[in-house]
Design a protein around this motif. Structure first.
Motif, PDB file in Angstrom:
ATOM      1  N   PHE A  67       1.100  -1.255   0.483  1.00  0.00           N
ATOM      2  CA  PHE A  67      -0.234  -0.095  -0.024  1.00  0.00           C
ATOM      3  C   PHE A  67       1.038   1.469  -0.190  1.00  0.00           C
ATOM      4  CE2 PHE A  67      -3.520  -2.335   2.301  1.00  0.00           C
ATOM      5  CZ  PHE A  67      -4.031  -3.368   1.563  1.00  0.00           C
TER       6      PHE A  67
ATOM      7  N   TYR B 147       2.612   1.432  -3.698  1.00  0.00           N
ATOM      8  CA  TYR B 147       2.085   2.196  -4.037  1.00  0.00           C
ATOM      9  C   TYR B 147       1.259   3.351  -4.010  1.00  0.00           C
ATOM     10  CZ  TYR B 147       1.480  -2.361  -7.663  1.00  0.00           C
ATOM     11  OH  TYR B 147       1.857  -3.315  -8.188  1.00  0.00           O
ATOM     12  N   ALA B 148       0.427   3.681  -3.363  1.00  0.00           N
ATOM     13  CA  ALA B 148      -0.477   4.749  -3.164  1.00  0.00           C
ATOM     14  C   ALA B 148       0.667   5.327  -2.479  1.00  0.00           C
ATOM     15  CB  ALA B 148      -1.464   4.494  -1.700  1.00  0.00           C
TER      16      ALA B 148
ATOM     17  N   LEU C   5       2.185   6.567  -6.762  1.00  0.00           N
ATOM     18  CA  LEU C   5       0.941   7.019  -6.898  1.00  0.00           C
ATOM     19  C   LEU C   5       1.015   8.602  -6.467  1.00  0.00           C
ATOM     20  CD1 LEU C   5      -1.868   4.617  -6.873  1.00  0.00           C
ATOM     21  CD2 LEU C   5      -0.575   5.144  -8.907  1.00  0.00           C
TER      22      LEU C   5
ATOM     23  N   LEU D  12      -4.857   7.872   0.466  1.00  0.00           N
ATOM     24  CA  LEU D  12      -5.052   6.648   0.082  1.00  0.00           C
ATOM     25  C   LEU D  12      -4.375   5.610   0.509  1.00  0.00           C
ATOM     26  CD1 LEU D  12      -6.919   5.745  -2.309  1.00  0.00           C
ATOM     27  CD2 LEU D  12      -4.988   5.103  -3.584  1.00  0.00           C
ATOM     28  N   PHE D  13      -3.337   6.093   1.186  1.00  0.00           N
ATOM     29  CA  PHE D  13      -2.229   5.123   1.790  1.00  0.00           C
ATOM     30  C   PHE D  13      -2.692   4.124   3.248  1.00  0.00           C
ATOM     31  CE2 PHE D  13       1.141   5.179   5.032  1.00  0.00           C
ATOM     32  CZ  PHE D  13       1.164   3.374   4.606  1.00  0.00           C
TER      33      PHE D  13
ATOM     34  N   LEU E 153      -5.199  -0.154  -6.644  1.00  0.00           N
ATOM     35  CA  LEU E 153      -3.897   0.507  -7.270  1.00  0.00           C
ATOM     36  C   LEU E 153      -2.821  -0.592  -7.805  1.00  0.00           C
ATOM     37  CD1 LEU E 153      -1.952   0.573  -2.824  1.00  0.00           C
ATOM     38  CD2 LEU E 153      -3.372   1.788  -4.085  1.00  0.00           C
TER      39      LEU E 153
ATOM     40  N   GLU F  59      -2.115   1.939 -10.528  1.00  0.00           N
ATOM     41  CA  GLU F  59      -0.480   2.328 -11.404  1.00  0.00           C
ATOM     42  C   GLU F  59      -0.571   1.233 -12.143  1.00  0.00           C
ATOM     43  OE1 GLU F  59       3.160   2.698 -11.562  1.00  0.00           O
ATOM     44  OE2 GLU F  59       2.614   2.871  -9.871  1.00  0.00           O
TER      45      GLU F  59
ATOM     46  N   ASN G 142       5.069  -4.155 -10.617  1.00  0.00           N
ATOM     47  CA  ASN G 142       3.754  -3.874 -10.782  1.00  0.00           C
ATOM     48  C   ASN G 142       3.193  -5.599 -11.586  1.00  0.00           C
ATOM     49  OD1 ASN G 142       1.470  -3.047 -10.421  1.00  0.00           O
ATOM     50  ND2 ASN G 142       0.522  -2.178 -12.916  1.00  0.00           N
TER      51      ASN G 142
END
Length: 217
Positions: free
Chosen positions: A81, A84-85, A89, A94-95, A134, A138, A160
């Protein structure tokens, strides 16, 4: 079939160790540094956990399934998390939201799903569903990037792809494990996919450090 599964199980651990070793070497070798560098620490941690689960379980004070269910697996998902977040990102809210929701999901898991096994591993399944969102975000980011033709330099491209094959590809396997187990041939095939996709995933993680540039984004 059993011999192949045992062989692949050992090769899974080998691929984890190889990915951790390559990640550490390339992190120290490359001059550019970023938050992605912490991925190497995560890989070392996971490899150590797997080695403990295989060889040191009899020396632990707690059953190995409890260690993985309530310590290793939550850290796995929270790390992804974050990667990615938070890192890729750049959506910090969001995380924190995904992390909070994932941890709160342990409440229905303890109250209901431990006794009722309609979903074999609810916390793992729920974490994979969140991770799937996520992963899609991505992919969307990579496809719409001005540097899409330089995808081979993006470490998250390899990450990913590996996460897609393993976590998303095996989501039904852990969600409906008991139902699948009733059909032995299907279970054997899916178990082989689980093991092979794990090996490919760790090779993709290693590739992200070899060919990816940590300051890409």
């Amino acid at each position: 079939m059993r011999d192949i599964q045992w062989l692949l199980q050992d090769f899974m651990i080998f691929s984890e160790g190889l990915a951790a070793l390559i990640a550490v070497i390339m992190t120290f070798k490359k001059r550019e540094k970023s938050l992605y560098s912490y991925f190497s620490i995560y890989l070392v941690f996971i490899f150590c956990c797997e080695m403990f689960g295989k060889f040191g379980v009899k020396y632990g004070p707690f059953p190995i399934n409890l260690v993985f269910n309530y310590f290793v697996i939550p850290l796995e998902f929270i790390f992804f998390f974050w990667l990615y977040a938070y890192v890729s990102l750049q959506k910090k809210i969001l995380f924190w939201s995904f992390t909070a929701v994932f941890l709160l999901a342990y409440i229905p898991n303890e109250l209901y799903f431990l006794k009722n096994k309609y979903i074999f591993s609810f916390n793992y399944t729920f974490g994979s569903v969140l991770l799937m969102f996520l992963v899609v975000m991505e992919y969307y980011k990579q496809i719409n990037s001005d540097r899409i033709l330089e995808f081979a330099k993006n470490p998250m491209f390899y990450t990913n792809l590996g996460v897609t094959l393993f976590y998303i590809g095996t989501l039904p396997y852990w969600a409906f494990y008991l139902q699948i187990f009733e059909h032995k041939q299907v279970w054997n095939i899916y178990t082989l996919y689980f093991q092979i996709s794990a090996i490919i995933m760790y090779l993709m993680f290693a590739s992200s450090f070899i060919w990816g540039k940590q300051n890409y984004s």
